[in-house]
Design an enzyme around this catalytic site. Structure first.
Site, short mmCIF file in Angstrom:
data_model
loop_
_atom_site.label_atom_id
_atom_site.label_comp_id
_atom_site.label_asym_id
_atom_site.label_seq_id
_atom_site.Cartn_x
_atom_site.Cartn_y
_atom_site.Cartn_z
N TYR A 109 57.68 -20.54 0.99
CA TYR A 109 57.70 -21.27 2.32
C TYR A 109 58.90 -22.38 2.19
O TYR A 109 58.71 -23.29 1.50
CB TYR A 109 56.59 -22.01 2.71
CG TYR A 109 55.37 -21.19 2.67
CD1 TYR A 109 54.89 -20.81 3.97
CD2 TYR A 109 54.50 -20.71 1.60
CE1 TYR A 109 53.66 -19.88 4.17
CE2 TYR A 109 53.39 -19.97 1.90
CZ TYR A 109 53.12 -19.56 3.14
OH TYR A 109 52.02 -18.68 3.14
N ARG A 123 47.84 -15.12 -0.48
CA ARG A 123 46.46 -15.69 -0.36
C ARG A 123 45.79 -15.41 0.78
O ARG A 123 44.58 -15.02 0.90
CB ARG A 123 46.38 -17.22 -0.42
CG ARG A 123 45.09 -17.87 -0.46
CD ARG A 123 45.04 -19.47 -0.24
NE ARG A 123 45.23 -19.61 1.12
CZ ARG A 123 45.43 -20.72 1.73
NH1 ARG A 123 45.09 -21.92 0.91
NH2 ARG A 123 45.34 -20.81 2.87
N HIS A 167 50.33 -5.29 1.95
CA HIS A 167 49.77 -6.62 1.47
C HIS A 167 48.61 -6.66 0.98
O HIS A 167 47.71 -5.94 1.53
CB HIS A 167 49.94 -7.59 2.65
CG HIS A 167 51.55 -7.84 3.32
ND1 HIS A 167 51.78 -8.57 4.19
CD2 HIS A 167 52.36 -7.16 2.92
CE1 HIS A 167 53.10 -8.72 4.49
NE2 HIS A 167 53.49 -7.83 3.53
N GLU A 224 59.31 -5.55 8.34
CA GLU A 224 57.61 -5.67 8.03
C GLU A 224 57.16 -5.31 9.49
O GLU A 224 57.41 -5.89 10.33
CB GLU A 224 57.58 -7.11 7.82
CG GLU A 224 55.98 -7.50 7.60
CD GLU A 224 55.73 -8.95 6.95
OE1 GLU A 224 56.12 -8.77 5.72
OE2 GLU A 224 55.05 -9.68 7.54
N LYS A 279 57.07 -5.92 17.75
CA LYS A 279 58.22 -5.48 18.70
C LYS A 279 59.66 -5.72 17.87
O LYS A 279 59.95 -6.53 17.08
CB LYS A 279 58.19 -6.73 19.78
CG LYS A 279 56.97 -6.68 20.68
CD LYS A 279 57.12 -7.78 21.69
CE LYS A 279 55.77 -7.65 22.62
NZ LYS A 279 55.94 -8.81 23.65
N HIS A 287 54.30 -24.75 2.29
CA HIS A 287 53.20 -24.62 2.88
C HIS A 287 52.46 -25.55 3.67
O HIS A 287 52.73 -26.77 3.15
CB HIS A 287 52.29 -23.89 1.92
CG HIS A 287 51.00 -23.27 2.62
ND1 HIS A 287 49.93 -23.90 2.61
CD2 HIS A 287 50.69 -21.83 2.77
CE1 HIS A 287 48.89 -23.00 3.31
NE2 HIS A 287 49.53 -21.90 3.28
#
Length: 305
Positions: A166, A123, A93, A17, A293, A170
């Protein structure tokens, strides 16, 4: 190729990503920063989306005017550049934050035009200084609504839809079980796969995975990993992402906090340990957050895949 098909055909791989660059970075510089990652033949690259933000500019009379400002190149432009240069699939996204339903429809039209087959439906974050997420007028309050609309608009079933999760819940959820119930709503709305937020304790991921399966979530779950690269992240990452840093890792970083290179190596070695353990437990893939990075991630992938 759809990620659902990749997961079916390809055994345990690394996915990546990236964050769209600031406007000051050229297309050539962006592509050069991604080029080292092509060593691993990633089946796809996720490209994040960042909402526009309001800034206050001073007027000559001393008053201020609020203006909407875009700080980064759009994910659409980045996806087009990557696909053209490297011939690799991209996963843009799409976020609820700061956009209306009409704007999402236009984004989807652009992605279909580019030949994009996968999207992440999220979201998105609150504005700086905003305590609670506020949807745009005519927009979405929840990612499950966004998933449902994307699926409804996709009459040819041409898109594969991913959603976020998560492992440590979350920060707005009262407990993990409630958060998983909300995740199931996204799966039931038509999501095809899940990529989790970063975590540093694999046991937290395994607990989350067990609870998700118990709740009836059957779609693939891909764990997300980011190596810690400096001592400051010991406080910055929990603050920014509401995640825990294990005590053992915390103590190691504290013991070497004045040695930047040592902290970098500690973070990379911890990510290697996590990745090897996740692969041994049979995860379908490991998703790496480069955050602009990639050197430490390149080291992890070389040793683990």
């Amino acid at each position: 190729m759809k990620i659902s098909d990749i997961l079916h055909r390809q055994k345990q791989f690394a996915s990546l990503e990236i964050v769209p660059p600031q406007w000051s970075i050229s297309r050539a510089e962006l592509l050069d920063s991604i080029r080292p990652l092509m060593e691993f033949n990633p089946p796809y690259i996720n490209v994040t989306n960042h909402r526009d933000e309001y800034v206050f500019e001073a007027r000559p009379d001393g008053s201020y005017v609020r203006k909407l400002q875009r700080r980064r190149v759009s994910q659409t432009a980045v996806c087009a550049s990557i696909m053209e240069e490297f011939k690799v699939d991209t996963v843009p996204h799409i976020i609820c934050a700061g956009v209306s339903r009409e704007q999402v429809f236009y984004e989807l039209s652009d992605f279909r035009y580019l030949g994009v087959e996968n999207v992440m439906a999220l979201r998105g974050d609150c504005l700086v200084g905003e305590k609670r997420f506020t949807p745009e007028p005519g927009g979405y309050a929840y990612a499950s609504e966004l998933v449902s609309d994307i699926r409804a608009s996709d009459s040819n079933s041409s898109l594969c839809i991913g959603v976020g999760a998560y492992p440590e819940k979350h920060f707005e959820a009262p407990n993990l079980e409630t958060d998983i119930a909300r995740l199931k709503q996204k799966a039931d709305a038509g999501a095809d796969f899940i990529i989790t937020q970063m975590f540093f304790d694999n046991e937290a991921f395994y607990r989350f995975e067990r609870l998700a399966r118990k709740a009836g979530i059957s779609i693939p779950i891909i764990p997300g990993i980011k190596p810690i690269s400096n001592y400051r992240q010991l406080s910055l990452l929990p603050e920014s992402f509401a995640i825990d840093i294990p005590l053992e890792l915390t103590r190691e970083l504290e013991a070497h906090k004045s040695d930047r290179q040592a902290c970098y190596e500690i973070g990379r070695e911890w990510a290697e340990m996590q990745t090897r353990d996740l692969l041994a437990h049979g995860v379908p893939a490991v998703h790496f957050y480069t955050m602009g990075k990639s050197e430490n991630i390149i080291g992890v992938i070389r040793k683990c895949f």
